[in-house]
Design a protein around this motif. Structure first.
Motif, PDB file in Angstrom:
ATOM      1  N   PRO A  38      17.822  24.359 -20.381  1.00 40.46           N
ATOM      2  CA  PRO A  38      17.286  24.459 -21.739  1.00 40.46           C
ATOM      3  C   PRO A  38      16.761  25.863 -21.998  1.00 40.46           C
ATOM      4  O   PRO A  38      16.268  26.536 -21.084  1.00 40.46           O
ATOM      5  CB  PRO A  38      16.150  23.424 -21.743  1.00 40.46           C
ATOM      6  CG  PRO A  38      16.499  22.478 -20.644  1.00 40.46           C
ATOM      7  CD  PRO A  38      17.193  23.284 -19.609  1.00 40.46           C
ATOM      8  N   PRO A  39      16.861  26.339 -23.223  1.00 44.94           N
ATOM      9  CA  PRO A  39      16.393  27.699 -23.545  1.00 44.94           C
ATOM     10  C   PRO A  39      14.928  27.904 -23.148  1.00 44.94           C
ATOM     11  O   PRO A  39      14.086  27.037 -23.372  1.00 44.94           O
ATOM     12  CB  PRO A  39      16.569  27.769 -25.067  1.00 44.94           C
ATOM     13  CG  PRO A  39      17.635  26.770 -25.375  1.00 44.94           C
ATOM     14  CD  PRO A  39      17.446  25.651 -24.390  1.00 44.94           C
ATOM     15  N   GLY A  40      14.664  29.049 -22.550  1.00 40.48           N
ATOM     16  CA  GLY A  40      13.301  29.403 -22.179  1.00 40.48           C
ATOM     17  C   GLY A  40      12.845  28.883 -20.834  1.00 40.48           C
ATOM     18  O   GLY A  40      11.787  29.287 -20.322  1.00 40.48           O
ATOM     19  N   THR A  41      13.640  27.962 -20.230  1.00 37.28           N
ATOM     20  CA  THR A  41      13.205  27.371 -18.947  1.00 37.28           C
ATOM     21  C   THR A  41      13.174  28.401 -17.828  1.00 37.28           C
ATOM     22  O   THR A  41      12.160  28.568 -17.140  1.00 37.28           O
ATOM     23  CB  THR A  41      14.140  26.213 -18.559  1.00 37.28           C
ATOM     24  OG1 THR A  41      14.109  25.213 -19.578  1.00 37.28           O
ATOM     25  CG2 THR A  41      13.702  25.601 -17.227  1.00 37.28           C
ATOM     26  N   LEU A  42      14.294  29.066 -17.638  1.00 39.35           N
ATOM     27  CA  LEU A  42      14.366  30.019 -16.518  1.00 39.35           C
ATOM     28  C   LEU A  42      13.432  31.218 -16.710  1.00 39.35           C
ATOM     29  O   LEU A  42      12.779  31.647 -15.741  1.00 39.35           O
ATOM     30  CB  LEU A  42      15.804  30.482 -16.305  1.00 39.35           C
ATOM     31  CG  LEU A  42      16.817  29.378 -15.963  1.00 39.35           C
ATOM     32  CD1 LEU A  42      18.150  29.992 -15.534  1.00 39.35           C
ATOM     33  CD2 LEU A  42      16.297  28.452 -14.888  1.00 39.35           C
ATOM     34  N   PRO A  43      13.320  31.805 -17.908  1.00 40.29           N
ATOM     35  CA  PRO A  43      12.342  32.888 -18.085  1.00 40.29           C
ATOM     36  C   PRO A  43      10.909  32.448 -17.784  1.00 40.29           C
ATOM     37  O   PRO A  43      10.128  33.220 -17.226  1.00 40.29           O
ATOM     38  CB  PRO A  43      12.510  33.278 -19.558  1.00 40.29           C
ATOM     39  CG  PRO A  43      13.910  32.918 -19.882  1.00 40.29           C
ATOM     40  CD  PRO A  43      14.186  31.656 -19.112  1.00 40.29           C
ATOM     41  N   ALA A  44      10.563  31.203 -18.156  1.00 38.55           N
ATOM     42  CA  ALA A  44       9.213  30.707 -17.878  1.00 38.55           C
ATOM     43  C   ALA A  44       8.981  30.553 -16.383  1.00 38.55           C
ATOM     44  O   ALA A  44       7.909  30.886 -15.864  1.00 38.55           O
ATOM     45  CB  ALA A  44       8.993  29.377 -18.588  1.00 38.55           C
TER      46      ALA A  44
END
Length: 408
Positions: free
Chosen positions: A23-29
């Motif tokens: 999901p968008p934003g998961t890996l950056p978080a």
């Protein structure tokens, strides 16, 4: 799970195929949180690790070799940037455990549709973490070894330039600051030799450098080796600072009788040229002390100034020795006993009894030698003028290596 095995892909909560992308934003978080865990390391060092693990879990395969090879390069990059290895590994391991709960097989485990997928995901994640950590460590250590070799080479080059004066003055001053030396302030050079040559990188040098850096003396110090000798370039604002360096030397090197170490100390001065002069003076002091049979293991140039004056005109010094002492060559037993007698007599303040005690001779034997000296040389050691002439001649003889030196 066997690496390389082809199995059905994981499913989501309703038995649907799991999303192939997070999901968008998961890996950056996850990356940002892992960077915080590692003490604020740049999350960009993770590169594509999280994406690669996500894909590997979905495919139920280990990380491919070409991806693992990238992490060796990351390890080299981190080493060059001064990132601690512990922090780098912490970044990757924290990213791995933080990613775990977001992986499709784990997120869909509540439905119980594919329990084996959770086990496979765990194995893939652990294997990927292990492969990445091994590659990171290999790359990091390789880069560190190369960096250390470059630093050692640069340090040796600086030491050579500093002690020979072959570099431009402005550049030398700037490079010296890198090694903690402020050449605008007075510095002195101490040279230490022993029975066995000292080598760069030895534990002894490391101990000496730590002791000097932790001493109370106002002395920033550079410790290196050159031609088998220890060379210490240290701040010398006053004589106390020089004495402190010598005390630390004695403490680290131990009793001179154990290793035969001896030290020469040059005069202090400011600037790169003064370091070159002090280094030359320290080496000359060592050589002169050896020929003079100097009792103290430390030969300070300041204490040898009289000998330096005598040797400044070597032709005149040789003429003095030949004129006054040459007859002693023909005496049975050679000149050495008479030279020792003169030295002891002068050290005893002209007291024959004290001279006899120091030489373990009878007073009669001492007075006999003194009389023979007067008859052979024409200089009376019991007379002030004769004592002065003999002392100057003996000092010159020791400095020139007479009577062993056949050129004298």
């Amino acid at each position: 799970m066997q690496p390389g095995r082809t199995t059905p892909g994981p499913t989501g909560p309703a038995g649907e195929p799991a999303a192939s992308t997070p999901p968008p934003g998961t890996l950056p978080a996850v990356a940002a949180a892992a960077a915080d865990d590692a003490g604020g390391v740049d999350p960009a060092l993770l590169g594509d690790f999280l994406d690669a693990v996500w894909t590997a879990v979905l495919d139920r395969r280990r990380l491919p070799a070409h991806r693992t090879a990238r992490y060796r390069a990351v390890g080299e990059q981190a080493a060059g940037a001064g990132v601690a290895l512990r922090a780098l590994l912490d970044l990757y391991l924290s990213a791995a455990w933080r990613l775990w709960r977001h992986l499709p097989p784990v997120a869909g485990a509540a439905t119980g549709t594919d329990p084996g997928a959770v086990v496979d995901a765990g194995e893939v994640l652990l294997r990927a973490s292990d492969d990445a950590v091994a590659a990171l460590t290999e790359g990091y250590q390789l880069a560190r070894r190369q960096l250390v070799r470059r630093e050692e080479s640069a340090r040796r080059e600086f030491v050579d330039d500093l002690l020979t004066g072959t570099s431009d003055a402005a550049g030398l001053v700037a490079r010296a600051q890198r090694y903690g030396l402020d050449l605008a302030a007075p510095h002195t050079v101490t040279v230490v030799r022993a029975d066995a040559a000292y080598t760069e990188g030895s534990a002894l040098l490391a101990t000496l450098e730590r002791r000097l850096q932790g001493s109370t003396a106002d002395a920033d110090a550079l410790v290196a080796t050159k031609d088998g000798a220890i060379v210490v370039v240290s701040a010398a604002p006053d004589r106390e600072a020089v004495r402190e360096v010598l005390e630390q030397l004695r403490g680290v090197l131990g009793p001179p009788a154990r290793t035969g170490w001896r030290a020469g100390v040059g005069r202090p001065g400011t600037g790169g040229g003064a370091v070159v002069q002090s280094y030359d003076q320290a080496r000359r002091a060592l050589d002169l002390a050896r020929r003079l049979h100097w009792r103290d293991p430390v030969a300070d140039t300041a204490d040898l100034v009289v000998h330096e004056v005598l040797l400044r005109d070597r032709a005149a010094a040789r003429d003095l020795v030949r004129t006054l002492l040459e007859p002693l060559r023909e005496v049975r037993g050679g000149a050495e006993p008479y030279l020792h007698t003169v030295e002891a007599y002068l050290a005893a303040g002209g007291n024959a009894t004290e001279t006899a005690r120091r030489l373990h001779l009878s007073v009669r034997a001492v007075t006999y030698r003194l009389t023979r000296l007067r008859d052979l040389t024409g200089a009376d050691p019991t007379d002030a003028a004769g004592r002065f002439a003999l002392q100057a001649a003996v000092l010159a003889a020791r400095a020139l290596g007479w009577p062993d030196d056949t050129e004298t």
